[in-house]
Design a protein around this motif. Structure first.
Motif, PDB file in Angstrom:
ATOM      1  N   GLU A  26       1.964  -2.693  -0.198  1.00 28.16           N
ATOM      2  CA  GLU A  26       0.951  -2.076   0.649  1.00 28.16           C
ATOM      3  C   GLU A  26       1.329  -2.154   2.118  1.00 28.16           C
ATOM      4  O   GLU A  26       0.485  -2.051   2.999  1.00 28.16           O
ATOM      5  CB  GLU A  26      -0.406  -2.741   0.377  1.00 28.16           C
ATOM      6  N   THR A  27       2.623  -2.321   2.389  1.00 28.53           N
ATOM      7  CA  THR A  27       3.077  -2.494   3.769  1.00 28.53           C
ATOM      8  C   THR A  27       2.963  -1.234   4.606  1.00 28.53           C
ATOM      9  O   THR A  27       2.907  -1.310   5.825  1.00 28.53           O
ATOM     10  CB  THR A  27       4.532  -2.987   3.801  1.00 28.53           C
ATOM     11  N   LYS A  28       2.935  -0.063   3.986  1.00 24.92           N
ATOM     12  CA  LYS A  28       2.885   1.169   4.782  1.00 24.92           C
ATOM     13  C   LYS A  28       1.465   1.582   5.167  1.00 24.92           C
ATOM     14  O   LYS A  28       1.290   2.460   5.991  1.00 24.92           O
ATOM     15  CB  LYS A  28       3.592   2.304   4.048  1.00 24.92           C
ATOM     16  N   PHE A  29       0.469   0.942   4.583  1.00 25.78           N
ATOM     17  CA  PHE A  29      -0.910   1.289   4.910  1.00 25.78           C
ATOM     18  C   PHE A  29      -1.354   0.572   6.183  1.00 25.78           C
ATOM     19  O   PHE A  29      -0.948  -0.548   6.454  1.00 25.78           O
ATOM     20  CB  PHE A  29      -1.842   0.936   3.758  1.00 25.78           C
ATOM     21  N   LYS A  30      -2.209   1.211   6.939  1.00 20.77           N
ATOM     22  CA  LYS A  30      -2.696   0.652   8.205  1.00 20.77           C
ATOM     23  C   LYS A  30      -3.894  -0.254   7.924  1.00 20.77           C
ATOM     24  O   LYS A  30      -5.025   0.028   8.329  1.00 20.77           O
ATOM     25  CB  LYS A  30      -3.051   1.793   9.147  1.00 20.77           C
TER      26      LYS A  30
END
Length: 167
Positions: free
Chosen positions: A98-102
């Motif tokens: 989930e690293t690409k979610f803000k």
């Protein structure tokens, strides 16, 4: 050995810029070579595992997506069955990135979060990759596994060379 992955459909559906997290996923399974699972964890094994997973994701096409949508449309409960299986089966492994979610931009009326993490008991065997709070560019790894498995992980030399702290 079967490996089940969740493929993120947001890019294909052209909604990746919406910061939408919920259920834009399609489960996809492939046969994982046993030798890959039994190999000692070193740089070569990690490269081979990355290559294997990349091939799986690249093989998701419009036909597979359409058949999944047809299945869910005809039987609405079918989407939740894989999630329940993964959350309750002690031999299943869930890995989510989930690293690409803000995540630190989300505000539900109480301000933005200072710390984001996954539920500690989401699944029997769970690895969650999350962004660290700003200004860090680190990745937080949440792991829920049996104590013996965690001891094995933290004693691995590659793991020890990359991880700053383990709790």
């Amino acid at each position: 050995m079967s490996l089940s992955l969740l493929t993120d459909l947001r890019e294909s559906l052209k909604i990746h810029d919406k910061n939408y997290m919920g259920n834009g996923l399609i489960p996809f399974s492939a046969e994982c070579p046993l030798g890959l699972l039994e190999a000692p964890i070193d740089a070569m094994a990690l490269a081979q595992a990355t290559q294997f997973v990349s091939k799986i994701y690249k093989s998701v096409d419009a036909g597979l997506m359409a058949s999944f949508v047809d299945m869910v449309t005809s039987n609405h409960k079918s989407f939740t069955r894989p999630a329940v299986y993964l959350a309750t089966n002690p031999t299943a492994l869930v890995i989510t990135n989930e690293t690409k979610f803000k995540l630190y931009a989300a505000d539900f009326g109480y301000g933005t979060p200072e710390w984001v993490c996954t539920l500690p008991c989401f699944a029997a065997n769970f690895v969650g990759l999350l962004p660290a709070p700003a200004p860090s560019s680190d990745i937080v790894i949440n792991i829920t596994m049996k104590t013996a498995v965690l001891r094995h992980i933290v004693s691995n030399n590659i793991w020890k060379s990359m991880v700053t702290s383990v709790y």
